[in-house]
Design a protein around this motif. Structure first.
Motif, mmCIF file in Angstrom:
data_model
loop_
_atom_site.group_PDB
_atom_site.id
_atom_site.type_symbol
_atom_site.label_atom_id
_atom_site.label_comp_id
_atom_site.label_asym_id
_atom_site.label_seq_id
_atom_site.Cartn_x
_atom_site.Cartn_y
_atom_site.Cartn_z
ATOM 1 N N LEU A 122 -27.234 13.996 1.394
ATOM 2 C CA LEU A 122 -26.519 13.889 0.364
ATOM 3 C C LEU A 122 -25.376 15.162 0.094
ATOM 4 O O LEU A 122 -26.028 16.167 -0.220
ATOM 5 N N PHE A 123 -24.499 14.749 0.441
ATOM 6 C CA PHE A 123 -23.375 15.740 0.260
ATOM 7 C C PHE A 123 -23.128 15.844 -1.277
ATOM 8 O O PHE A 123 -22.804 15.138 -2.133
ATOM 9 N N LEU A 124 -22.874 17.126 -1.753
ATOM 10 C CA LEU A 124 -22.476 17.387 -3.196
ATOM 11 C C LEU A 124 -21.533 18.647 -3.128
ATOM 12 O O LEU A 124 -21.726 19.441 -2.494
ATOM 13 N N VAL A 125 -20.461 18.576 -3.975
ATOM 14 C CA VAL A 125 -19.716 19.784 -4.175
ATOM 15 C C VAL A 125 -20.230 20.734 -5.341
ATOM 16 O O VAL A 125 -20.956 20.258 -6.223
ATOM 17 N N GLN A 126 -19.708 21.907 -5.332
ATOM 18 C CA GLN A 126 -20.383 22.800 -6.123
ATOM 19 C C GLN A 126 -20.094 22.781 -7.458
ATOM 20 O O GLN A 126 -20.758 23.260 -8.247
ATOM 21 N N ASP A 127 -18.963 22.074 -7.853
ATOM 22 C CA ASP A 127 -18.675 21.865 -9.382
ATOM 23 C C ASP A 127 -18.876 20.359 -9.772
ATOM 24 O O ASP A 127 -18.359 20.026 -10.623
ATOM 25 N N ALA A 128 -19.680 19.706 -9.061
ATOM 26 C CA ALA A 128 -19.962 18.242 -9.357
ATOM 27 C C ALA A 128 -21.508 18.346 -9.794
ATOM 28 O O ALA A 128 -22.530 18.675 -9.191
ATOM 29 N N ARG A 129 -21.634 17.985 -11.227
ATOM 30 C CA ARG A 129 -23.041 17.992 -11.868
ATOM 31 C C ARG A 129 -23.646 16.614 -11.934
ATOM 32 O O ARG A 129 -23.015 15.791 -12.643
ATOM 33 N N PRO A 130 -24.955 16.448 -11.198
ATOM 34 C CA PRO A 130 -25.420 15.015 -11.523
ATOM 35 C C PRO A 130 -25.585 14.849 -13.026
ATOM 36 O O PRO A 130 -26.144 15.794 -13.682
ATOM 37 N N ALA A 131 -25.261 13.567 -13.658
ATOM 38 C CA ALA A 131 -25.181 13.113 -14.843
ATOM 39 C C ALA A 131 -26.773 12.795 -15.569
ATOM 40 O O ALA A 131 -26.696 12.908 -16.541
ATOM 41 N N ASP A 132 -27.863 12.571 -14.512
ATOM 42 C CA ASP A 132 -29.056 12.294 -14.970
ATOM 43 C C ASP A 132 -30.003 12.433 -14.001
ATOM 44 O O ASP A 132 -29.612 12.839 -12.945
ATOM 45 N N SER A 133 -31.287 12.195 -14.140
ATOM 46 C CA SER A 133 -32.211 12.246 -13.488
ATOM 47 C C SER A 133 -32.493 11.129 -12.343
ATOM 48 O O SER A 133 -33.332 10.980 -11.394
ATOM 49 N N ASP A 134 -31.580 10.103 -12.479
ATOM 50 C CA ASP A 134 -31.510 8.915 -11.425
ATOM 51 C C ASP A 134 -30.454 9.031 -10.308
ATOM 52 O O ASP A 134 -30.389 8.062 -9.460
ATOM 53 N N TRP A 135 -29.831 10.260 -10.371
ATOM 54 C CA TRP A 135 -28.254 10.340 -9.654
ATOM 55 C C TRP A 135 -28.882 10.234 -7.979
ATOM 56 O O TRP A 135 -28.311 9.305 -7.216
ATOM 57 N N MET A 136 -29.820 10.805 -7.551
ATOM 58 C CA MET A 136 -30.086 10.657 -6.164
ATOM 59 C C MET A 136 -30.903 9.578 -5.776
ATOM 60 O O MET A 136 -30.406 8.815 -4.851
ATOM 61 N N TYR A 137 -31.793 9.111 -6.690
ATOM 62 C CA TYR A 137 -32.360 7.869 -6.375
ATOM 63 C C TYR A 137 -31.643 6.680 -6.219
ATOM 64 O O TYR A 137 -31.907 5.440 -5.350
#
Length: 468
Positions: free
Chosen positions: A88-103
């Protein structure tokens, strides 16, 4: 976290991520998932405390020199270090919006084994202004549900415009998950821009699909200067055509200079207008109408050949669409006294004349009637027909490009008016953003077609492309 092998490996390239990176990592580790995951940070020379933040979290930290950074190569290094089935690629200034982002991304790929990757929906930051919000939400407004992207047949894909190809192959490394097994066969390419787009195109050519999963959400938006947008669009125009093997007509030095002069003039005019009238002053309806006279521009350029491009057998539109348009035109034609008389005398209506000899048997008045009859259908049939009928060199004329800037800005300006937030400062921000976006891409296409040859093009590439 236990020592069990992780299902997901989160890879985050960083450099001087700032204090907000702590909030990003907190949101990543707050994910509620029924599996193990790991976080890998690949840092390329941070000097602002980013490394200290990383050391307060259970992350695998890999450092490289700034000279070794590459959008594709750095992420490939993260994949090499990864143990998970999914990366799962993520950039340093992108914040997951909730606890279900990855799942949400894992579920999407588990439900569709033929998908090589899935990417997230972007949300504007809570404090984002109107333009930043509109840009961040552009994709999700058009695609509110999960979308499966496929390449289609080779002939169908080849017939698409560059913009349509780019949209069909969209994948986003801001927040995007890929299968490690697919990455092993298709690592990310070592190119300076759009490595995610190039990767998606490659895997889709190999028969894989791409998923857009709006249930996975990240906060990611920016407020950028016109100069930054110009450089970004220039690199886009320089690199993206090469991904799809597109050829663009050569742009002359005079055309390039004319576009640059227009961009500079817009910046200068904005500065003095805001200084004289004030940033918060209102914009008059006449100013908006003069800037967005889209219908008038197309009406003067809707030629008989454009009518043939829209309605003839070579039209890019399905037969059902053409039949509906002809039905509408035919009904209005019978109500028009002059056209009715001409049809009764000659026995040839507009449809018969338009279907032969590339529309040359149509008169200018015929074309104007077709324009009048079909402009309000609600689709972009006329707009596409006009551009298709133009010669390549006409499409690059400064006048055409300047008009496309206004067209690009139109939706943003109307949206701001509907929200009641349009003031003079926002009006000029939208205009400068649109000018930077369209002119930057045009210059990039021209430089790509010229192979960045000549003193002007080399200087332009150095300034706008950073030596790309």
């Amino acid at each position: 976290m236990s020592q069990a092998k992780p299902l997901v490996s989160v890879v985050i390239p960083t450099r001087n991520a700032g204090p907000e990176f702590r909030v990003v990592l907190e949101a990543v580790f707050d994910q509620v998932v029924p599996f193990e995951f790991e976080v890998i940070v690949v840092d390329s020379g941070s000097t602002d405390g980013t490394l200290d933040i990383c050391r307060t979290f259970p992350v695998l930290l890999q450092t490289i020199s700034p000279q070794d950074f590459g959008h594709g190569t750095t992420r490939n290094l993260g994949c090499q270090l990864a143990q998970g089935k999914y990366v799962l690629f993520l950039v340093q200034d992108a914040r997951p919006a909730d606890s279900d982002w990855m799942y949400a991304l894992v579920r999407a790929l588990e439900e569709m084994p033929e998908a090589a990757g899935a990417y997230s929906r972007h949300l504007p930051r809570p404090n984002a202004d109107y333009l930043s919000r509109a840009i961040a939400e552009y994709w999700s407004r058009r695609h509110p549900e999960r979308m499966v992207q496929t390449l289609g047949s080779e002939a169908e894909f080849a017939a698409l415009s560059l913009e349509e190809k780019q949209e069909r192959c969209t994948f986003n490394n801001v927040s995007g998950m890929i299968r490690r097994t697919v990455w092993e066969k298709h690592p990310l390419p070592n190119i300076p821009y759009a490595e995610d787009l190039a990767w998606a195109h490659a895997v889709m050519q190999d028969g894989w699909h791409i998923l857009y999963e709006p249930q996975s959400r990240v906060f990611h938006s920016h407020s950028r200067s016109p100069a930054y947008e110009l450089r970004r669009a220039y690199v886009d125009g320089l690199i993206v055509p090469n991904i799809f093997g597109e050829q663009r007509p050569v742009m002359s030095v005079g055309q390039a200079m004319s576009l640059l002069r227009h961009w500079l003039q817009e910046c200068i005019t904005a500065y003095f207008d805001l200084a004289l009238r004030g940033r918060m002053s209102s914009v008059t309806p006449n100013e908006i109408s003069a800037y967005l006279d889209i219908k008038g521009w197309y009406r003067t350029r809707f030629s008989p050949e454009a009518a043939w491009q829209m309605l003839g057998l070579q039209s890019p539109h399905p037969e059902s669409v053409r039949k509906d348009l002809w039905r509408r035109i035919g009904y209005l034609e019978w109500l028009h006294p002059c056209l009715t008389m001409r049809r009764l005398v000659t026995g040839h209506g507009l449809r018969q004349r338009a279907m032969t000899d590339r529309g040359r048997t149509l008169s200018r008045k015929d074309a104007h009637f077709i324009f009048w009859a079909t402009w309000n259908v609600g689709k972009d049939y006329i707009k596409r027909a006009v551009l298709d009928a133009m010669r390549p060199e006409q499409r690059q004329e400064p006048e055409t490009t300047v008009f496309e800037i206004g067209q690009y800005a139109g939706g943003l300006i109307r949206g701001a008016m509907e929200e009641g937030v349009l003031n003079r400062a926002l009006f000029w921000r939208i205009r400068l953003y649109a000018a930077s976006h369209v002119i930057g891409k045009r210059l990039g296409w021209g430089a790509y077609a010229c192979g960045v040859n000549g003193r002007l093009w080399r200087a332009l590439n150095y300034v706008l492309g950073g030596g790309v």
